[in-house]
Design a protein around this motif. Structure first.
Motif: not given
Length: 461
Positions: A182-207
């Motif tokens: 919702l921030y609509h970045h001009h410069i974005g950073v992705i520092s790492g992806i490691s499955w979290d928030h299982i209550n919202v994203f029940p599987d790693p692919e969805m996350y």
């Protein structure tokens, strides 16, 4: 795009960590700020009271909302049937989530959004520290209290850019969209992806999909800066339209460790001694450097400013030091963070024993289906300890965990499990701390354990 003007803003769930900082930032701007919450703890309580905007009573009061209220900001802690929210809807008052409001206030600024399962607070805070040292004007929204900054949020009319820590968790209880979409970045950073928030994203692919969406939101002439050593990140960050977008990969900064100190090796500035340590932080530095380069910061200025950076609160924060032992606390709770943080301390001080204590506190970390993700996370610790409060499990209405389950999940037969914080404290204070470091990892507070008293007792031991 024209920015909307507001005079009176009401915050529902104003006591939250980032929400009360937003209330203070808006108050600093001279706006009329009101708010409500059903519970407000320290330090939010004292900070709101000092500015005269602490609610008179805890609870929800629909009568606080009137036709003259320009906007309502809805915190994640509120429920969809919140009486004040229903009243705002009835009066057709514009309702914003935290990220939507930050975007609304920064439409005319360059928006830099730092995303990732881990490292985003540190990267954001390094950038903020460097810009502050250089006297640059900027706004920000960050998830930790930083030394040298009174607030976690700053919104002004004249700053040309805003640095935002982009959390992937949901924005509010109604829309349920990840904040960083919702921030609509001009410069974005992705520092790492490691499955979290299982209550919202029940599987790693969805996350992982949430990060792919973020990456693809990078606009024409925008920039995506990504951790090129992370396989999950590479799955979502591969250049799809390199003619229109700058894709910049980064890795661990070249360095060496001498006598417990980290030295960066640079091409033009020579060797630079810094206060941060750990491979994950050396990646964070590389990410921050790429962002700073994009916004016109010279490498020499970046390294000069970095030398005085001590780190964000609770991010490998040194809370005690003796001749042959240090005590650190870290917000680490997700498996990847726990592994990176414990490895960092052990590699920085290989000659000392590492006593690593992890509190399981979040919904994911206490979830029987998620716990196997912690396999090997504490393998470098000479003494690995896991603590959880049974009352937390009861409160979250989850199944109780057994000691054997945790040993199996961590793949560590020597793991010690505590469910009584007093017994844990007794063990730590009675131990011999000669040539040993203590690392405390938690997003909780060990059932209100007095860490100051524990630190003093350990250092005297």
């Amino acid at each position: 795009m024209e920015k909307k003007e507001f005079k009176h803003i009401h915050l529902i769930a104003v006591g939250g960590s980032i929400m009360h900082n937003l209330a203070l930032a808006l108050h600093d701007k001279g706006l009329k700020v009101t708010g409500s919450d059903d519970e407000i703890f320290e330090p939010a309580k004292s900070r709101l009271a000092a500015e005269g905007i602490l609610p008179e009573a805890e609870g929800w009061f629909p009568e606080k909302l009137e036709n003259s209220t320009d906007a309502v900001i809805l915190g994640m802690h509120a429920r969809p049937d919140n009486p004040e929210l229903l009243r705002a809807q009835e009066l057709h008052i514009p309702i914003y989530s935290f990220p939507e409001f930050i975007y609304e206030q920064s439409k005319d600024k360059q928006r830099i959004v730092i995303g990732g399962s881990h490292g985003k607070t540190s990267i954001t805070s390094i950038i903020m520290h460097v810009l502050q040292q250089l006297g640059r004007k900027f706004d920000y929204a960050v998830g930790a209290q930083l030394e040298g900054f009174d607030r976690m949020v700053k919104l002004t009319d004249d700053a040309p850019l805003i640095i935002i820590e982009g959390d992937e968790y949901l924005s509010d209880p109604i829309k349920r969209v990840p904040k960083f979409h919702l921030y609509h970045h001009h410069i974005g950073v992705i520092s790492g992806i490691s499955w979290d928030h299982i209550n919202v994203f029940p599987d790693p692919e969805m996350y992982r999909e949430q990060f792919r969406i973020f990456a693809e939101m990078t606009p024409k002439a925008g920039t995506l800066i990504y951790n090129q050593d992370d396989e999950q990140v590479l799955l979502v960050s591969v250049p799809r339209n390199p003619a229109d977008i700058a894709y910049i990969g980064y890795t661990v900064h070249e360095h060496s460790i001498k006598n417990g100190k980290t030295i960066l090796h640079t091409k033009k500035e020579g060797d630079v001694e810094i206060q941060l340590f750990g491979e994950h932080n050396l990646r964070n530095i590389s990410a921050a450097k790429e962002v700073c380069k994009k916004i016109g910061v010279k490498a020499s200025d970046f390294y000069a400013a970095l030398q005085s950076f001590k780190g964000a609160a609770k991010r490998l924060e040194k809370i005690g030091e003796a001749a042959t032992s240090n005590i650190y606390r870290d917000f680490a709770h997700a498996p990847s963070k726990v592994k990176a943080t414990s490895e960092a301390v052990k590699k920085q001080f290989p000659q000392r024993d590492l006593v690593a204590v992890l509190e399981l506190h979040t919904f994911s970390s206490l979830n029987r289906n998620f716990i196997p993700q912690y396999a090997g996370a504490l393998s470098l610790a000479d003494e690995a300890i896991v603590y959880f409060n049974p009352k937390t499990i009861e409160h979250k209405r989850m199944e109780m965990l057994t000691e054997q389950e945790l040993k199996d999940a961590f793949q560590n037969p020597n793991l010690t499990v505590y469910t009584d914080s007093e017994a844990l404290e007794q063990h730590l204070t009675s131990r011999n701390w000669q040539d040993a470091n203590l690392l405390l990892m938690s997003s909780g507070n060990y059932n209100n354990m007095n860490l100051e008293a524990l630190t003093q007792a350990v250092l005297k031991a």
